[in-house]
Write an enzyme that holds these catalytic residues in place. Sequence first.
Site, PDB file in Angstrom:
ATOM      1  N   ASP A  63       0.747  -1.092  -0.046  1.00  0.00           N
ATOM      2  CA  ASP A  63       0.097   0.099   0.008  1.00  0.00           C
ATOM      3  C   ASP A  63       1.075   1.314  -0.177  1.00  0.00           C
ATOM      4  O   ASP A  63       1.677   1.502   1.144  1.00  0.00           O
ATOM      5  CB  ASP A  63      -0.759  -0.062   1.266  1.00  0.00           C
ATOM      6  CG  ASP A  63      -1.795   1.218   1.356  1.00  0.00           C
ATOM      7  OD1 ASP A  63      -1.702   2.603   0.596  1.00  0.00           O
ATOM      8  OD2 ASP A  63      -2.953   0.918   2.023  1.00  0.00           O
ATOM      9  N   TYR A 151     -11.003  15.577  -5.854  1.00  0.00           N
ATOM     10  CA  TYR A 151      -9.931  14.663  -6.796  1.00  0.00           C
ATOM     11  C   TYR A 151      -9.074  15.787  -7.599  1.00  0.00           C
ATOM     12  O   TYR A 151      -7.940  15.442  -7.655  1.00  0.00           O
ATOM     13  CB  TYR A 151     -10.889  13.946  -7.649  1.00  0.00           C
ATOM     14  CG  TYR A 151     -10.025  12.918  -8.699  1.00  0.00           C
ATOM     15  CD1 TYR A 151      -9.259  11.977  -8.332  1.00  0.00           C
ATOM     16  CD2 TYR A 151     -10.085  13.350  -9.999  1.00  0.00           C
ATOM     17  CE1 TYR A 151      -8.544  11.251  -9.268  1.00  0.00           C
ATOM     18  CE2 TYR A 151      -9.350  12.792 -10.971  1.00  0.00           C
ATOM     19  CZ  TYR A 151      -8.752  11.857 -10.526  1.00  0.00           C
ATOM     20  OH  TYR A 151      -7.972  10.863 -11.587  1.00  0.00           O
ATOM     21  N   ALA A 153      -8.023  18.490  -7.049  1.00  0.00           N
ATOM     22  CA  ALA A 153      -7.257  19.344  -6.133  1.00  0.00           C
ATOM     23  C   ALA A 153      -5.939  18.382  -6.010  1.00  0.00           C
ATOM     24  O   ALA A 153      -4.814  18.687  -5.985  1.00  0.00           O
ATOM     25  CB  ALA A 153      -7.856  19.528  -5.031  1.00  0.00           C
ATOM     26  N   LYS A 155      -4.848  16.236  -7.771  1.00  0.00           N
ATOM     27  CA  LYS A 155      -4.052  16.055  -9.008  1.00  0.00           C
ATOM     28  C   LYS A 155      -3.395  17.491  -9.447  1.00  0.00           C
ATOM     29  O   LYS A 155      -2.281  17.518 -10.144  1.00  0.00           O
ATOM     30  CB  LYS A 155      -4.931  15.704 -10.333  1.00  0.00           C
ATOM     31  CG  LYS A 155      -5.526  14.196 -10.014  1.00  0.00           C
ATOM     32  CD  LYS A 155      -4.345  13.125 -10.170  1.00  0.00           C
ATOM     33  CE  LYS A 155      -5.031  11.740 -10.248  1.00  0.00           C
ATOM     34  NZ  LYS A 155      -3.805  10.774 -10.262  1.00  0.00           N
TER      35      LYS A 155
HETATM   36  N1  LIG Z   1      -9.077   6.023 -16.133  1.00  0.00           N
HETATM   37  C1  LIG Z   1      -9.250   7.093 -16.495  1.00  0.00           C
HETATM   38  O1  LIG Z   1     -10.176   7.778 -16.988  1.00  0.00           O
HETATM   39  C2  LIG Z   1      -8.194   8.041 -15.704  1.00  0.00           C
HETATM   40  C3  LIG Z   1      -8.080   9.392 -16.325  1.00  0.00           C
HETATM   41  C4  LIG Z   1      -7.127  10.199 -15.996  1.00  0.00           C
HETATM   42  C5  LIG Z   1      -6.354   9.819 -14.996  1.00  0.00           C
HETATM   43  N2  LIG Z   1      -6.159   8.623 -14.503  1.00  0.00           N
HETATM   44  C6  LIG Z   1      -5.334   8.141 -13.507  1.00  0.00           C
HETATM   45  O2  LIG Z   1      -4.487   7.142 -13.953  1.00  0.00           O
HETATM   46  C7  LIG Z   1      -4.250   6.259 -13.000  1.00  0.00           C
HETATM   47  C8  LIG Z   1      -4.562   4.981 -13.010  1.00  0.00           C
HETATM   48  O3  LIG Z   1      -5.960   4.814 -12.965  1.00  0.00           O
HETATM   49  P1  LIG Z   1      -6.625   3.538 -13.558  1.00  0.00           P
HETATM   50  O4  LIG Z   1      -7.755   4.365 -14.405  1.00  0.00           O
HETATM   51  O5  LIG Z   1      -6.053   2.821 -14.332  1.00  0.00           O
HETATM   52  O6  LIG Z   1      -7.217   3.034 -12.347  1.00  0.00           O
HETATM   53  P2  LIG Z   1      -7.518   1.568 -11.706  1.00  0.00           P
HETATM   54  O7  LIG Z   1      -7.900   0.791 -13.036  1.00  0.00           O
HETATM   55  O8  LIG Z   1      -8.321   1.858 -10.570  1.00  0.00           O
HETATM   56  O9  LIG Z   1      -5.991   1.316 -11.240  1.00  0.00           O
HETATM   57  C9  LIG Z   1      -5.443   1.896 -10.036  1.00  0.00           C
HETATM   58  C10 LIG Z   1      -4.917   0.864  -9.246  1.00  0.00           C
HETATM   59  O10 LIG Z   1      -4.138   1.586  -8.235  1.00  0.00           O
HETATM   60  C11 LIG Z   1      -4.090   0.604  -7.217  1.00  0.00           C
HETATM   61  N3  LIG Z   1      -3.938   1.405  -5.926  1.00  0.00           N
HETATM   62  C12 LIG Z   1      -4.755   2.332  -5.452  1.00  0.00           C
HETATM   63  N4  LIG Z   1      -4.422   2.459  -4.100  1.00  0.00           N
HETATM   64  C13 LIG Z   1      -3.387   2.030  -3.877  1.00  0.00           C
HETATM   65  C14 LIG Z   1      -2.423   2.221  -2.702  1.00  0.00           C
HETATM   66  N5  LIG Z   1      -2.822   2.789  -1.700  1.00  0.00           N
HETATM   67  N6  LIG Z   1      -1.366   1.487  -3.025  1.00  0.00           N
HETATM   68  C15 LIG Z   1      -0.834   0.870  -3.870  1.00  0.00           C
HETATM   69  N7  LIG Z   1      -1.979   0.540  -5.073  1.00  0.00           N
HETATM   70  C16 LIG Z   1      -2.906   1.243  -4.961  1.00  0.00           C
HETATM   71  C17 LIG Z   1      -5.186  -0.222  -7.265  1.00  0.00           C
HETATM   72  O11 LIG Z   1      -5.016  -1.508  -7.039  1.00  0.00           O
HETATM   73  P3  LIG Z   1      -5.170  -2.267  -5.587  1.00  0.00           P
HETATM   74  O12 LIG Z   1      -6.498  -1.754  -5.088  1.00  0.00           O
HETATM   75  O13 LIG Z   1      -4.942  -3.656  -5.786  1.00  0.00           O
HETATM   76  O14 LIG Z   1      -4.230  -1.620  -4.647  1.00  0.00           O
HETATM   77  C18 LIG Z   1      -5.599  -0.174  -8.724  1.00  0.00           C
HETATM   78  O15 LIG Z   1      -5.357  -1.437  -9.505  1.00  0.00           O
HETATM   79  C19 LIG Z   1      -4.654   7.146 -11.311  1.00  0.00           C
HETATM   80  O16 LIG Z   1      -3.887   7.854 -11.001  1.00  0.00           O
HETATM   81  C20 LIG Z   1      -5.925   7.845 -12.106  1.00  0.00           C
HETATM   82  O17 LIG Z   1      -6.103   9.100 -11.243  1.00  0.00           O
HETATM   83  C21 LIG Z   1      -7.166   7.834 -14.684  1.00  0.00           C
END
Ligand SMILES: NC(=O)c1ccc[n+]([C@@H]2O[C@H](COP(=O)([O-])OP(=O)(O)OC[C@H]3O[C@@H](n4cnc5c(N)ncnc54)[C@H](OP(=O)(O)O)[C@@H]3O)[C@@H](O)[C@H]2O)c1
Length: 238
Positions: A63, A151, A153, A155
């Site tokens: 984590d 959220y 903020a 970022k």
């Molecule tokens: N998808 C979008 O549309 C989008 C757009 C803009 C930016 N983003 C950014 O891109 C990044 C990836 O997003 P995603 O869409 O791929 O989301 P996702 O599919 O929910 O993946 C995020 C991963 O982070 C892990 N995680 C969460 N909290 C954690 C912690 N405390 N320690 C370690 N791992 C942790 C989770 O796995 P576990 O639960 O197993 O820990 C999850 O697999 C994020 O920063 C998100 O804000 C996404």
Amino acid sequence: MNRTLNGGIALVTGAGGGIGGAIATALAGEGMRVWLCGRRRESLEVLAARIQPDRLAGLLAADVTRPADRERIAEVVGARLDVLVHAAGQFQPGSPAEIPAAEMVSLFEVNTIAPLDLTRQLLPALRAARGQVVVLNSTAALRATGPWSVYAATKAALRTLTEGLRDAVNREGIRVLSVLPGRTASPMQARVHEWEGRPYRPERLMQPADVAAMVIAALKLPDTAELTELVVRPRQPG
Ligand SMILES: NC(=O)c1ccc[n+]([C@@H]2O[C@H](COP(=O)([O-])OP(=O)(O)OC[C@H]3O[C@@H](n4cnc5c(N)ncnc54)[C@H](OP(=O)(O)O)[C@@H]3O)[C@@H](O)[C@H]2O)c1
């Protein structure tokens, strides 16, 4: 001459998620050995099964908000790290009128503090490799509105601090890239659609592999250049 990633070591947080998983897969495809990090070991194992065994450095169930886990990650990674990708992150809807302080702090911890402090601890290994850091930010950082504002903020603060990090480590040969994606098909985006009460049609969104392809292109830029910020969004239909 383009940089080669082949033979280097990478660490991807959030590797069990949509964007992190795609980037980890792409880095392995470039010949890197990749550490996969996330809280749930099962989702890391699912990804690991799809990666060639000799491209896997190991699984790090951790984590990133826990200081002890960040220290353990830095210890396990050891002396050299060529590419560090921060894709662990969380979304929480709500304005400051609704979200209590403790929940705001938690969101800042995972989205803002954790990636920067983990980078700080891995700096000796990054210096040794003249490495590269990729920080997943969001187009939300560019505008904070209503229920997206907390959220956003986290970022926006991450964007400013990432710039500060780049200023501090650039002269040591370390490149730092902020990636600001728009809506990308992933488990997080499915949850966003559910909250918005909209049907989730992932095929209409940007794909995690699209983001990964752009990140790889940035990482392979010649040493004479640096992409500092990448703003990408799904192509508008029509
Ligand atoms: N998808 C979008 O549309 C989008 C757009 C803009 C930016 N983003 C950014 O891109 C990044 C990836 O997003 P995603 O869409 O791929 O989301 P996702 O599919 O929910 O993946 C995020 C991963 O982070 C892990 N995680 C969460 N909290 C954690 C912690 N405390 N320690 C370690 N791992 C942790 C989770 O796995 P576990 O639960 O197993 O820990 C999850 O697999 C994020 O920063 C998100 O804000 C996404």
